[in-house]
Design a protein around this motif. Structure first.
Motif, PDB file in Angstrom:
ATOM      1  N   HIS A 178       0.831  -1.211   0.000  1.00 14.63           N
ATOM      2  CA  HIS A 178       0.000   0.000   0.000  1.00 14.63           C
ATOM      3  C   HIS A 178       0.863   1.258   0.000  1.00 14.63           C
ATOM      4  O   HIS A 178       0.663   2.167  -0.812  1.00 14.63           O
ATOM      5  CB  HIS A 178      -0.921   0.009   1.218  1.00 14.63           C
ATOM      6  CG  HIS A 178      -1.611   1.319   1.432  1.00 14.63           C
ATOM      7  ND1 HIS A 178      -2.770   1.676   0.773  1.00 14.63           N
ATOM      8  CD2 HIS A 178      -1.279   2.390   2.222  1.00 14.63           C
ATOM      9  CE1 HIS A 178      -3.128   2.884   1.147  1.00 14.63           C
ATOM     10  NE2 HIS A 178      -2.242   3.341   2.024  1.00 14.63           N
ATOM     11  N   HIS A 179       1.829   1.313   0.905  1.00 18.24           N
ATOM     12  CA  HIS A 179       2.624   2.539   1.020  1.00 18.24           C
ATOM     13  C   HIS A 179       3.609   2.712  -0.130  1.00 18.24           C
ATOM     14  O   HIS A 179       3.941   3.850  -0.488  1.00 18.24           O
ATOM     15  CB  HIS A 179       3.325   2.579   2.378  1.00 18.24           C
ATOM     16  CG  HIS A 179       2.391   2.878   3.509  1.00 18.24           C
ATOM     17  ND1 HIS A 179       1.693   4.075   3.599  1.00 18.24           N
ATOM     18  CD2 HIS A 179       2.003   2.125   4.580  1.00 18.24           C
ATOM     19  CE1 HIS A 179       0.937   4.048   4.697  1.00 18.24           C
ATOM     20  NE2 HIS A 179       1.102   2.886   5.303  1.00 18.24           N
ATOM     21  N   LEU A 180       4.049   1.621  -0.733  1.00 21.96           N
ATOM     22  CA  LEU A 180       4.905   1.741  -1.912  1.00 21.96           C
ATOM     23  C   LEU A 180       4.119   2.238  -3.125  1.00 21.96           C
ATOM     24  O   LEU A 180       4.696   2.756  -4.083  1.00 21.96           O
ATOM     25  CB  LEU A 180       5.566   0.400  -2.230  1.00 21.96           C
ATOM     26  CG  LEU A 180       6.707  -0.007  -1.302  1.00 21.96           C
ATOM     27  CD1 LEU A 180       7.264  -1.365  -1.703  1.00 21.96           C
ATOM     28  CD2 LEU A 180       7.813   1.038  -1.297  1.00 21.96           C
ATOM     29  N   LYS A 181       2.826   2.112  -3.052  1.00 22.02           N
ATOM     30  CA  LYS A 181       1.968   2.589  -4.146  1.00 22.02           C
ATOM     31  C   LYS A 181       1.421   3.985  -3.881  1.00 22.02           C
ATOM     32  O   LYS A 181       1.262   4.785  -4.815  1.00 22.02           O
ATOM     33  CB  LYS A 181       0.813   1.605  -4.361  1.00 22.02           C
ATOM     34  CG  LYS A 181      -0.100   1.979  -5.530  1.00 22.02           C
ATOM     35  CD  LYS A 181      -1.173   0.918  -5.724  1.00 22.02           C
ATOM     36  CE  LYS A 181      -2.087   1.272  -6.909  1.00 22.02           C
ATOM     37  NZ  LYS A 181      -3.145   0.235  -7.099  1.00 22.02           N
ATOM     38  N   HIS A 182       1.168   4.299  -2.612  1.00 19.38           N
ATOM     39  CA  HIS A 182       0.413   5.518  -2.313  1.00 19.38           C
ATOM     40  C   HIS A 182       1.160   6.554  -1.471  1.00 19.38           C
ATOM     41  O   HIS A 182       0.604   7.618  -1.204  1.00 19.38           O
ATOM     42  CB  HIS A 182      -0.890   5.161  -1.582  1.00 19.38           C
ATOM     43  CG  HIS A 182      -1.800   4.279  -2.368  1.00 19.38           C
ATOM     44  ND1 HIS A 182      -2.507   4.727  -3.463  1.00 19.38           N
ATOM     45  CD2 HIS A 182      -2.111   2.960  -2.222  1.00 19.38           C
ATOM     46  CE1 HIS A 182      -3.231   3.736  -3.960  1.00 19.38           C
ATOM     47  NE2 HIS A 182      -3.007   2.649  -3.222  1.00 19.38           N
ATOM     48  N   ASN A 183       2.379   6.264  -1.020  1.00 14.80           N
ATOM     49  CA  ASN A 183       3.041   7.183  -0.104  1.00 14.80           C
ATOM     50  C   ASN A 183       4.436   7.560  -0.606  1.00 14.80           C
ATOM     51  O   ASN A 183       5.384   6.774  -0.511  1.00 14.80           O
ATOM     52  CB  ASN A 183       3.137   6.560   1.303  1.00 14.80           C
ATOM     53  CG  ASN A 183       3.513   7.569   2.360  1.00 14.80           C
ATOM     54  OD1 ASN A 183       4.663   7.956   2.460  1.00 14.80           O
ATOM     55  ND2 ASN A 183       2.547   7.993   3.164  1.00 14.80           N
ATOM     56  N   ASP A 184       4.570   8.769  -1.134  1.00 11.30           N
ATOM     57  CA  ASP A 184       5.850   9.215  -1.692  1.00 11.30           C
ATOM     58  C   ASP A 184       6.938   9.304  -0.633  1.00 11.30           C
ATOM     59  O   ASP A 184       8.111   9.036  -0.908  1.00 11.30           O
ATOM     60  CB  ASP A 184       5.673  10.585  -2.368  1.00 11.30           C
ATOM     61  CG  ASP A 184       4.831  10.501  -3.632  1.00 11.30           C
ATOM     62  OD1 ASP A 184       4.759   9.406  -4.224  1.00 11.30           O
ATOM     63  OD2 ASP A 184       4.236  11.534  -4.017  1.00 11.30           O
ATOM     64  N   PHE A 185       6.557   9.697   0.586  1.00 14.18           N
ATOM     65  CA  PHE A 185       7.527   9.785   1.671  1.00 14.18           C
ATOM     66  C   PHE A 185       8.193   8.434   1.902  1.00 14.18           C
ATOM     67  O   PHE A 185       9.420   8.335   2.007  1.00 14.18           O
ATOM     68  CB  PHE A 185       6.833  10.271   2.950  1.00 14.18           C
ATOM     69  CG  PHE A 185       7.603  10.020   4.211  1.00 14.18           C
ATOM     70  CD1 PHE A 185       8.704  10.788   4.531  1.00 14.18           C
ATOM     71  CD2 PHE A 185       7.224   8.996   5.081  1.00 14.18           C
ATOM     72  CE1 PHE A 185       9.427  10.557   5.700  1.00 14.18           C
ATOM     73  CE2 PHE A 185       7.936   8.763   6.242  1.00 14.18           C
ATOM     74  CZ  PHE A 185       9.037   9.544   6.549  1.00 14.18           C
ATOM     75  N   TYR A 186       7.393   7.370   1.944  1.00 14.95           N
ATOM     76  CA  TYR A 186       7.953   6.040   2.194  1.00 14.95           C
ATOM     77  C   TYR A 186       8.740   5.535   0.989  1.00 14.95           C
ATOM     78  O   TYR A 186       9.814   4.937   1.138  1.00 14.95           O
ATOM     79  CB  TYR A 186       6.848   5.049   2.551  1.00 14.95           C
ATOM     80  CG  TYR A 186       7.398   3.737   3.054  1.00 14.95           C
ATOM     81  CD1 TYR A 186       8.063   3.667   4.277  1.00 14.95           C
ATOM     82  CD2 TYR A 186       7.279   2.573   2.297  1.00 14.95           C
ATOM     83  CE1 TYR A 186       8.595   2.484   4.739  1.00 14.95           C
ATOM     84  CE2 TYR A 186       7.808   1.371   2.757  1.00 14.95           C
ATOM     85  CZ  TYR A 186       8.465   1.333   3.975  1.00 14.95           C
ATOM     86  OH  TYR A 186       9.009   0.157   4.422  1.00 14.95           O
ATOM     87  N   ILE A 187       8.227   5.800  -0.174  1.00 17.01           N
ATOM     88  CA  ILE A 187       8.932   5.377  -1.393  1.00 17.01           C
ATOM     89  C   ILE A 187      10.341   5.953  -1.425  1.00 17.01           C
ATOM     90  O   ILE A 187      11.310   5.270  -1.765  1.00 17.01           O
ATOM     91  CB  ILE A 187       8.147   5.809  -2.654  1.00 17.01           C
ATOM     92  CG1 ILE A 187       6.824   5.027  -2.734  1.00 17.01           C
ATOM     93  CG2 ILE A 187       8.970   5.602  -3.919  1.00 17.01           C
ATOM     94  CD1 ILE A 187       5.881   5.543  -3.795  1.00 17.01           C
ATOM     95  N   ASN A 188      10.472   7.216  -1.055  1.00 21.16           N
ATOM     96  CA  ASN A 188      11.773   7.892  -1.109  1.00 21.16           C
ATOM     97  C   ASN A 188      12.759   7.390  -0.052  1.00 21.16           C
ATOM     98  O   ASN A 188      13.955   7.663  -0.142  1.00 21.16           O
ATOM     99  CB  ASN A 188      11.585   9.399  -0.957  1.00 21.16           C
ATOM    100  CG  ASN A 188      10.893  10.010  -2.164  1.00 21.16           C
ATOM    101  OD1 ASN A 188      11.008   9.492  -3.283  1.00 21.16           O
ATOM    102  ND2 ASN A 188      10.167  11.100  -1.951  1.00 21.16           N
TER     103      ASN A 188
END
Length: 432
Positions: free
Chosen positions: A45-55
């Motif tokens: 979910h967060h890898l798809k919807h959360n830029d902060f976590y992706i970065n």
């Protein structure tokens, strides 16, 4: 008190508490495989919807052991920059950490995640015959002394069916008033900072009467936020007069572990995943002390994945498969570095002073402050000064548990600084 006010307030604010309770009940019988599925789902979910976590990810690997450890410092940036897509300050629950670790920050939970956090508390307390909606709580916590914050806390006390016992001043005159309040209301349980309730128990010991004698409706005493040592547990059980239950949690993730009626420090594996890691951020085997990481398996609004809570501990699996917190050693920042290069946890200083406090009830509380690598100040509260023999015993224990040649300064005070939140840090390092 209005019927089910606590749950009703949550529901009126849009938090689906009944749905969350139902889901939590289902999760109680879930298997380890379902935990793995939920871990994968929250990362996806967060890898798809959360830029902060992706970065935060150097390599977009979903291998759990390669995921970054999220620190409090990582979260010290504007909340709006950390929220997942479709979430804003208007549709989440927002809170602030106490900052006791030195890294305060604002966090957020989506409404279901906040509701299931409370479902975990409901379940844990129900195991001890405590109903958060109807059981009257005696709350030994700090409180803002003025302003909006004070009235917010008092409103929360009313909604949560609890009466506040402020702990910034716990001299005998105050404790006498507090004991009188227990004669006037049918409290079912105490909840609060360990050191504060220990002082209440010592007052009852001085009077020769248990608190339950004054308040027969008392069922249990729940201590939280500070270490619970075995000697303190015995003192509390004898002079409060009810079973003592250890609770471990944090505002940003909720209930992490709580003792059940059998005395097992059971992990909350329903809405959280708890792991212990080494210095390389890799999971360790059961029984090995390491850093505690917590993952909120339901928080879609804000990533709390492999979040370093700031404490040290170890886990254990019982024969029946129950996962427990076997050992809790205090904060990772509570360490002393000595001239020889030796590094010792702040917990060590409890054992340094243990024999003195056990043998002499005159000494009520203490804290240890490291002033330099080779010098320490012990601040203590007592009716009289420590005598030469007691100081000699402490010095000998310092030689034994730490290393010889350390300087110890003794300072007697009327009360100890509990910070603006009321917590008592038993070890403070002032060495940069």
């Amino acid at each position: 008190m209005p019927l089910q006010l606590f749950d009703n307030i949550l529901r009126w604010q849009g938090f689906p508490i009944q749905e969350a309770k139902s889901r939590f009940k289902q999760l109680l019988s879930s298997t380890d495989e379902s935990i793995e599925q939920r871990k994968k789902a929250i990362v996806k979910h967060h890898l798809k919807h959360n830029d902060f976590y992706i970065n935060l990810l150097d390599k977009k690997s979903t291998d759990w052991a390669k995921l970054p450890v999220l620190t409090k410092r990582d979260l010290q940036q504007p909340l709006r920059e950390r929220l997942s897509k479709s979430y804003s300050s208007n549709n989440v629950f927002k809170g602030k950490t106490s900052g006791s670790s030195g890294h305060p920050f604002t966090y957020a939970k989506d409404k279901f995640a906040h509701a299931i956090t409370w479902a975990a508390f409901h379940h844990a307390y129900n195991e001890h015959d405590i109903d958060l909606n109807t059981s009257l709580q005696a709350r030994f916590y700090g409180i803002p002394l003025s302003g909006k914050g004070k009235y917010i806390e008092l409103l929360k006390d009313f909604v949560s069916n609890r009466k506040r016992f402020p702990i910034f001043n716990l001299n005998n005159a105050i404790l006498e008033k507090y004991v009188s309040r227990f004669r006037e209301s049918e409290y079912e349980y105490l909840n609060g900072y360990t050191s504060s309730i220990v002082l209440l128990a010592k007052y009852c010991r001085e009077k020769g009467t248990t608190l339950k004698t004054y308040c027969p409706s008392l069922k249990i005493c729940i201590v939280t936020s500070e270490m619970l040592f075995q000697d303190d547990r015995k003192l509390l059980e004898k002079w409060i007069g009810v079973p003592v239950v250890n609770e471990y949690g944090a505002s940003e993730v909720g209930l992490i572990a709580m003792e059940n009626p059998q005395g097992e420090f059971v992990l909350n594996q329903q809405n959280l995943f708890i792991e212990i890691v080494d210095e390389a951020n890799q999971p360790v085997t059961d029984g090995t002390i390491g850093r505690i990481l917590v993952t909120d398996l339901y928080n879609l609004a804000h990533p709390m994945i492999r979040y370093e809570i700031g404490d040290l501990g170890s886990l254990k699996t019982l024969e029946n498969g129950t996962r427990i917190l076997e050992n809790l050693q205090g904060r990772t920042s509570d360490i002393a570095r000595l001239p020889s290069g030796k590094v010792v946890p702040g917990l060590t200083f409890y054992y340094v002073t243990k024999s003195i406090i056990n043998e002499d009830v005159n000494i009520l509380e203490f804290i240890v402050i490291q002033k330099t690598e080779a010098s320490f100040e012990i601040q203590y509260v007592s009716k009289t000064d420590m005598d030469a023999s007691q100081k000699t015993q402490v010095q000998a224990a310092m030689d034994q548990y730490l290393e010889p040649g350390l300087e110890v300064i003794f300072t007697r005070l009327d009360s100890l600084d509990r910070s603006n939140r009321g917590k008592l840090k038993q070890f403070i390092c002032e060495v940069n």
